[in-house]
Design an enzyme around this catalytic site. Structure first.
Site, PDB file in Angstrom:
ATOM      1  N   ASN A  11      22.449   6.693 -29.171  1.00 38.54           N
ATOM      2  CA  ASN A  11      23.343   7.797 -29.536  1.00 38.54           C
ATOM      3  C   ASN A  11      24.669   7.567 -28.813  1.00 38.54           C
ATOM      4  O   ASN A  11      24.759   7.772 -27.604  1.00 38.54           O
ATOM      5  CB  ASN A  11      22.683   9.123 -29.117  1.00 38.54           C
ATOM      6  CG  ASN A  11      23.595  10.315 -29.318  1.00 38.54           C
ATOM      7  OD1 ASN A  11      24.666  10.207 -29.915  1.00 38.54           O
ATOM      8  ND2 ASN A  11      23.156  11.468 -28.824  1.00 38.54           N
ATOM      9  N   LYS A  23      27.405   9.148 -29.032  1.00 32.29           N
ATOM     10  CA  LYS A  23      28.124  10.400 -28.735  1.00 32.29           C
ATOM     11  C   LYS A  23      29.619  10.237 -29.051  1.00 32.29           C
ATOM     12  O   LYS A  23      29.971   9.526 -29.976  1.00 32.29           O
ATOM     13  CB  LYS A  23      27.873  10.822 -27.279  1.00 32.29           C
ATOM     14  CG  LYS A  23      26.364  10.939 -26.993  1.00 32.29           C
ATOM     15  CD  LYS A  23      26.038  11.677 -25.724  1.00 32.29           C
ATOM     16  CE  LYS A  23      24.515  11.725 -25.561  1.00 32.29           C
ATOM     17  NZ  LYS A  23      24.099  12.490 -24.391  1.00 32.29           N
ATOM     18  N   HIS A  43      20.395  18.019 -31.723  1.00 32.23           N
ATOM     19  CA  HIS A  43      20.609  17.411 -30.401  1.00 32.23           C
ATOM     20  C   HIS A  43      21.010  18.501 -29.405  1.00 32.23           C
ATOM     21  O   HIS A  43      21.708  19.447 -29.754  1.00 32.23           O
ATOM     22  CB  HIS A  43      21.689  16.326 -30.471  1.00 32.23           C
ATOM     23  CG  HIS A  43      21.814  15.584 -29.173  1.00 32.23           C
ATOM     24  ND1 HIS A  43      22.598  16.049 -28.140  1.00 32.23           N
ATOM     25  CD2 HIS A  43      21.217  14.459 -28.725  1.00 32.23           C
ATOM     26  CE1 HIS A  43      22.475  15.218 -27.110  1.00 32.23           C
ATOM     27  NE2 HIS A  43      21.653  14.248 -27.445  1.00 32.23           N
ATOM     28  N   GLU A  73      23.201  18.735 -27.217  1.00 29.92           N
ATOM     29  CA  GLU A  73      24.636  19.058 -27.118  1.00 29.92           C
ATOM     30  C   GLU A  73      25.097  19.900 -28.305  1.00 29.92           C
ATOM     31  O   GLU A  73      26.000  20.733 -28.189  1.00 29.92           O
ATOM     32  CB  GLU A  73      25.444  17.762 -26.961  1.00 29.92           C
ATOM     33  CG  GLU A  73      25.303  17.228 -25.533  1.00 29.92           C
ATOM     34  CD  GLU A  73      25.198  15.721 -25.413  1.00 29.92           C
ATOM     35  OE1 GLU A  73      25.695  15.001 -26.292  1.00 29.92           O
ATOM     36  OE2 GLU A  73      24.587  15.261 -24.423  1.00 29.92           O
ATOM     37  N   GLU A 122      13.820  15.633 -25.623  1.00 26.62           N
ATOM     38  CA  GLU A 122      14.884  15.362 -24.663  1.00 26.62           C
ATOM     39  C   GLU A 122      15.073  16.571 -23.754  1.00 26.62           C
ATOM     40  O   GLU A 122      15.778  17.525 -24.108  1.00 26.62           O
ATOM     41  CB  GLU A 122      16.198  15.084 -25.406  1.00 26.62           C
ATOM     42  CG  GLU A 122      16.125  13.885 -26.325  1.00 26.62           C
ATOM     43  CD  GLU A 122      17.521  13.350 -26.597  1.00 26.62           C
ATOM     44  OE1 GLU A 122      17.812  12.229 -26.153  1.00 26.62           O
ATOM     45  OE2 GLU A 122      18.315  14.057 -27.234  1.00 26.62           O
ATOM     46  N   GLY A 178      22.104  12.832 -19.551  1.00 30.25           N
ATOM     47  CA  GLY A 178      23.383  12.526 -18.935  1.00 30.25           C
ATOM     48  C   GLY A 178      23.443  12.845 -17.451  1.00 30.25           C
ATOM     49  O   GLY A 178      24.514  12.843 -16.853  1.00 30.25           O
ATOM     50  N   SER A 226      18.630  10.090 -19.875  1.00 32.82           N
ATOM     51  CA  SER A 226      18.898   9.165 -18.759  1.00 32.82           C
ATOM     52  C   SER A 226      17.988   7.932 -18.741  1.00 32.82           C
ATOM     53  O   SER A 226      17.658   7.434 -17.666  1.00 32.82           O
ATOM     54  CB  SER A 226      18.823   9.906 -17.417  1.00 32.82           C
ATOM     55  OG  SER A 226      19.870  10.866 -17.335  1.00 32.82           O
TER      56      SER A 226
HETATM   57  P1  PGA Z   1      21.587   9.972 -21.944  1.00 31.61           P
HETATM   58  O1  PGA Z   1      21.619  10.765 -23.361  1.00 31.61           O
HETATM   59  O2  PGA Z   1      20.718   8.750 -22.178  1.00 31.61           O
HETATM   60  O3  PGA Z   1      23.005   9.623 -21.663  1.00 31.61           O
HETATM   61  O4  PGA Z   1      20.983  10.904 -20.963  1.00 31.61           O
HETATM   62  C1  PGA Z   1      20.467  10.882 -24.148  1.00 31.61           C
HETATM   63  C2  PGA Z   1      20.774  11.685 -25.393  1.00 31.61           C
HETATM   64  O5  PGA Z   1      21.531  12.644 -25.320  1.00 31.61           O
HETATM   65  O6  PGA Z   1      20.268  11.376 -26.498  1.00 31.61           O
END
Ligand code: PGA
Length: 255
Positions: free
Chosen positions: A12, A14, A98, A100, A170, A176, A216
């Site tokens: 992803n 982003k 997701h 976010e 997740e 993140g 992460s």
């Molecule tokens: P990250 O994001 O690996 O940077 O923690 C994972 C995600 O949001 O899919």
């Protein structure tokens, strides 16, 4: 007999990269992973780069997906992107719900459910993202929150409606933050998510649905997560922006 679920790893991207960087990353992912048939690899570039990255991935085994979609087909929805638009630029996959989208943009359970239906109707394969926040975990509500998000999204759908569904667990506290869930923490939620899916859509479907862990993930932690029975793949944010790290995560499947 252990069910055969082909592992699926998504990157992803982003809101990162420029067009040239995205094209380069797409080519690099292809070079490093196209022949790695043990894992199905997907990338989710930002909207403006989908078509160009798709061209770099043409006739490859790497799947192209979008990070979100709008529920309407067309019209006066400034800034929005429809499922049909995504299909027309070569997308086969789309992230739905997701964290976010849920927590930065305010997508609620009902909107996520609607997006899932719109994606399915357009022939896009959805990756339905769910996950609890830190205070929900601390309050002992982890299973309940994930079950609520699943129930809201899958309500009224049958197993045949969602054949290609992938679920991504997740935990919001892990995204993140550098705080990856332990393989044991992931496994216990994945097992409960699979059992909840069984209650909603039947055991046969639950046995074959793929559940990714995300939050992460790094090359060093990927193999431990992959080692758990109900972890069928990974959804990777930050570490998917470097082809070398992303490839190491995908290849950790057989390490
Ligand atoms: P990250 O994001 O690996 O940077 O923690 C994972 C995600 O949001 O899919």
């Amino acid at each position: 007999m252990t069910p055969k679920r082909k592992p699926v790893v998504g990157g992803n991207w982003k809101m990162h990269l420029t067009l040239a960087e995205a094209q380069e990353l797409g080519s690099e992912v292809r070079n490093r992973l196209n022949s790695y048939a043990a894992v199905q690899t997907l990338v989710f570039p930002p909207f403006p780069f989908l078509h160009a990255v798709g061209q770099r991935l043409q006739d490859s085994a790497i799947g192209l997906g979008a990070q979100d979609l709008h529920v309407e087909k067309k019209g006066a929805f400034t800034g929005a992107v429809s499922a049909e638009m995504l299909v027309s630029v070569g997308c086969k996959w789309v992230l739905v719900g997701h964290s976010e989208r849920r927590h930065v943009f305010g997508d609620g359970d009902d909107l996520v459910a609607n997006k899932l239906r719109v994606a399915l109707a357009a022939g896009l394969k959805p990756v339905l993202c769910i996950g609890e926040r830190l205070q929900e975990r601390q309050a002992g509500d982890t299973f309940a929150v994930n079950r609520r998000q699943l129930r809201a999204a899958l309500h009224g759908l049958s197993a045949s409606d969602v054949q290609d569904l992938v679920v991504a667990y997740e935990p919001v506290w892990a995204i993140g933050t550098g705080l990856v869930a332990t393989p044991e923490q992931a496994q216990e939620v994945h097992a409960d998510v699979r059992s909840a899916i069984g209650e909603l859509l039947g055991i046969a479907f639950a046995t074959q649905v793929r559940i990714q862990y995300g939050g992460s993930v790094k090359p060093e932690t990927a193999a431990g997560l992959f080692g758990k029975a109900d972890v069928d793949g990974l959804l990777v944010g930050g570490a998917s922006l470097k082809a070398e790290e992303f490839a190491a995560i995908v290849r950790a499947r057989n390490a």
